[in-house]
Design a protein around this motif. Structure first.
Motif, mmCIF file in Angstrom:
data_model
loop_
_atom_site.group_PDB
_atom_site.id
_atom_site.type_symbol
_atom_site.label_atom_id
_atom_site.label_comp_id
_atom_site.label_asym_id
_atom_site.label_seq_id
_atom_site.Cartn_x
_atom_site.Cartn_y
_atom_site.Cartn_z
ATOM 1 N N ILE A 65 34.347 11.457 1.460
ATOM 2 C CA ILE A 65 35.575 10.669 1.638
ATOM 3 C C ILE A 65 35.550 10.157 3.074
ATOM 4 C CG2 ILE A 65 38.110 10.592 1.561
ATOM 5 C CD1 ILE A 65 38.080 13.256 0.061
ATOM 6 N N ALA A 66 35.696 8.843 3.244
ATOM 7 C CA ALA A 66 35.802 8.248 4.584
ATOM 8 C C ALA A 66 37.260 7.881 4.849
ATOM 9 C CB ALA A 66 34.919 7.012 4.672
ATOM 10 N N GLU A 67 37.532 7.472 6.075
ATOM 11 C CA GLU A 67 38.865 7.055 6.551
ATOM 12 C C GLU A 67 39.740 8.292 6.807
ATOM 13 O OE1 GLU A 67 39.932 4.049 7.534
ATOM 14 O OE2 GLU A 67 38.029 3.153 7.021
ATOM 15 N N SER A 68 40.102 8.448 8.084
ATOM 16 C CA SER A 68 40.819 9.658 8.494
ATOM 17 C C SER A 68 42.074 9.915 7.658
ATOM 18 C CB SER A 68 41.172 9.584 9.978
ATOM 19 O OG SER A 68 41.962 8.445 10.270
ATOM 20 N N HIS A 69 42.819 8.866 7.327
ATOM 21 C CA HIS A 69 44.083 9.123 6.624
ATOM 22 C C HIS A 69 43.858 9.474 5.153
ATOM 23 C CE1 HIS A 69 46.629 7.042 9.954
ATOM 24 N NE2 HIS A 69 45.897 8.043 10.385
ATOM 25 N N ALA A 70 42.783 8.948 4.575
ATOM 26 C CA ALA A 70 42.433 9.358 3.207
ATOM 27 C C ALA A 70 42.005 10.822 3.217
ATOM 28 C CB ALA A 70 41.315 8.477 2.668
ATOM 29 N N ILE A 71 41.261 11.197 4.266
ATOM 30 C CA ILE A 71 40.779 12.582 4.363
ATOM 31 C C ILE A 71 41.943 13.554 4.530
ATOM 32 C CG2 ILE A 71 39.440 14.192 5.802
ATOM 33 C CD1 ILE A 71 37.570 11.778 6.467
ATOM 34 N N ILE A 72 42.857 13.246 5.457
ATOM 35 C CA ILE A 72 43.932 14.227 5.701
ATOM 36 C C ILE A 72 44.898 14.278 4.504
ATOM 37 C CG2 ILE A 72 43.692 14.258 8.211
ATOM 38 C CD1 ILE A 72 46.133 12.503 8.503
ATOM 39 N N ALA A 73 45.075 13.158 3.822
ATOM 40 C CA ALA A 73 45.935 13.179 2.633
ATOM 41 C C ALA A 73 45.304 14.052 1.545
ATOM 42 C CB ALA A 73 46.163 11.767 2.117
ATOM 43 N N TYR A 74 43.969 13.965 1.416
ATOM 44 C CA TYR A 74 43.267 14.809 0.434
ATOM 45 C C TYR A 74 43.426 16.292 0.808
ATOM 46 C CZ TYR A 74 39.499 17.215 -1.950
ATOM 47 O OH TYR A 74 38.784 18.123 -2.698
ATOM 48 N N LEU A 75 43.176 16.594 2.087
ATOM 49 C CA LEU A 75 43.227 17.994 2.524
ATOM 50 C C LEU A 75 44.622 18.601 2.370
ATOM 51 C CD1 LEU A 75 41.118 17.719 5.828
ATOM 52 C CD2 LEU A 75 40.406 18.844 3.699
ATOM 53 N N ALA A 76 45.642 17.793 2.668
ATOM 54 C CA ALA A 76 47.012 18.334 2.745
ATOM 55 C C ALA A 76 47.776 18.221 1.430
ATOM 56 C CB ALA A 76 47.787 17.627 3.858
ATOM 57 N N GLU A 77 47.130 17.698 0.401
ATOM 58 C CA GLU A 77 47.776 17.564 -0.912
ATOM 59 C C GLU A 77 48.465 18.883 -1.304
ATOM 60 O OE1 GLU A 77 46.984 14.772 -3.218
ATOM 61 O OE2 GLU A 77 48.361 15.602 -4.696
ATOM 62 N N GLY A 78 49.750 18.799 -1.639
ATOM 63 C CA GLY A 78 50.479 19.989 -2.096
ATOM 64 C C GLY A 78 50.964 20.902 -0.985
ATOM 65 N N SER A 79 50.684 20.554 0.282
ATOM 66 C CA SER A 79 51.120 21.419 1.385
ATOM 67 C C SER A 79 52.392 20.859 2.022
ATOM 68 C CB SER A 79 50.025 21.518 2.458
ATOM 69 O OG SER A 79 50.078 20.375 3.300
ATOM 70 N N ALA A 80 52.973 21.655 2.919
ATOM 71 C CA ALA A 80 54.218 21.232 3.582
ATOM 72 C C ALA A 80 53.984 20.089 4.566
ATOM 73 C CB ALA A 80 54.836 22.424 4.308
ATOM 74 N N LEU A 81 52.720 19.757 4.838
ATOM 75 C CA LEU A 81 52.447 18.642 5.766
ATOM 76 C C LEU A 81 52.732 17.289 5.119
ATOM 77 C CD1 LEU A 81 49.124 19.849 7.457
ATOM 78 C CD2 LEU A 81 51.425 19.795 8.460
ATOM 79 N N ILE A 82 52.915 17.281 3.790
ATOM 80 C CA ILE A 82 53.283 16.045 3.079
ATOM 81 C C ILE A 82 54.655 16.279 2.456
ATOM 82 C CG2 ILE A 82 52.692 14.450 1.204
ATOM 83 C CD1 ILE A 82 49.779 15.081 1.654
ATOM 84 N N PRO A 83 55.671 15.507 2.862
ATOM 85 C CA PRO A 83 57.009 15.760 2.321
ATOM 86 C C PRO A 83 57.036 15.620 0.793
ATOM 87 C CG PRO A 83 57.105 14.192 4.157
ATOM 88 C CD PRO A 83 55.653 14.402 3.826
ATOM 89 N N ALA A 84 57.768 16.518 0.153
ATOM 90 C CA ALA A 84 57.896 16.459 -1.310
ATOM 91 C C ALA A 84 58.819 15.311 -1.711
ATOM 92 C CB ALA A 84 58.443 17.788 -1.826
ATOM 93 N N ASP A 85 59.756 14.985 -0.861
ATOM 94 C CA ASP A 85 60.719 13.934 -1.162
ATOM 95 C C ASP A 85 60.044 12.548 -1.063
ATOM 96 O OD1 ASP A 85 63.546 12.878 -1.333
ATOM 97 O OD2 ASP A 85 62.887 12.014 0.569
ATOM 98 N N PRO A 86 60.147 11.714 -2.123
ATOM 99 C CA PRO A 86 59.432 10.432 -2.124
ATOM 100 C C PRO A 86 59.818 9.513 -0.964
ATOM 101 C CG PRO A 86 60.274 10.936 -4.311
ATOM 102 C CD PRO A 86 60.838 11.963 -3.393
#
Ligand SMILES: N[C@@H](CCC(=O)N[C@@H](CS)C(=O)NCC(=O)O)C(=O)O
Length: 203
Positions: A65-86
């Motif tokens: 996976i390239a692109e820093s934001h694609a990478i961190i979104a993949y890594l943080a999926e389901g964690s508190a680093l990504i807000p649950a609220d849309p």
């Protein structure tokens, strides 16, 4: 088989990935690339990332996976680093898009020219002025939005804070003065106080 991160330690884009890996306690193997010497442009590397850039995360059993934001979104999926609220999640992406379009092309580019390539502003002439101003505009927006708040989205640290922190906290290396940005300076200190914080040059 662990996650493998191809990276260059001074890179803020790579640092975003390392910070998220550390925040989430995920083990990974770091492969350091001397991008200044062209390590990300070899045929072997281009086979993994045709765009010839770091960071690149290789996921065991899946692929790169390239692109820093694609990478961190993949890594943080389901964690508190990504807000649950849309709505809050959209605000997180709003900041991360702004980072890629305004802050990174300004602050990161100027910093790369001065620090990694060891050039001077005069070597780039008007390109330097344009890029420096682009960074200054982004920092002014960040300063205004951080006044009176602890984190960029909601009341907890999210990927937005990590993504914007990466280049902002070393903006002095691109010639910006932290004294001009008190709210940004307080936010930087807040992030550095988190238990998983590690400096940019730490693998
Ligand atoms: N939008 C990309 C930018 C990646 C990027 O510009 N990487 C730089 C280092 S920070 C790089 O690999 N430069 C080496 C080259 O272009 O050969 C991201 O966020 O990951």
């Amino acid at each position: 088989m662990s996650l493998v991160l191809y990276d260059y330690l001074p890179s803020g884009n790579g640092y975003k990935c390392r910070l998220v890996l550390k925040a989430l306690g995920m083990p990974y193997e770091l492969r350091e690339m001397n991008i200044v010497a062209g390590a990300s442009r070899t045929p072997e590397y281009l086979a993994m990332n045709p765009n010839g850039k770091i960071p690149l995360l290789v996921v065991p059993g899946r692929g790169p996976i390239a692109e820093s934001h694609a990478i961190i979104a993949y890594l943080a999926e389901g964690s508190a680093l990504i807000p649950a609220d849309p709505y809050e999640r959209a605000l997180m992406w709003q900041w991360m898009c702004c980072e890629q379009y305004q802050l990174e092309p300004g602050v990161a580019t100027v910093r790369f020219w001065l620090k990694s390539l060891k050039k001077s502003p005069a070597d780039f002439g008007e390109r330097y002025t344009e890029r420096f101003q682009r960074g200054a505009d982004a920092l002014a927006v960040l300063e205004r939005e951080l006044k009176g708040r602890n984190w960029l989205v909601g009341d907890k640290v999210t990927l937005a804070d990590i993504a914007l922190f990466a280049y902002t906290h070393v903006a002095d290396e691109a010639g910006y003065r932290f004294a001009d940005y008190p709210a940004i300076s307080a936010w930087i200190a807040r992030l550095k106080a988190l238990p998983w914080y590690a400096p940019i040059n730490e693998p």
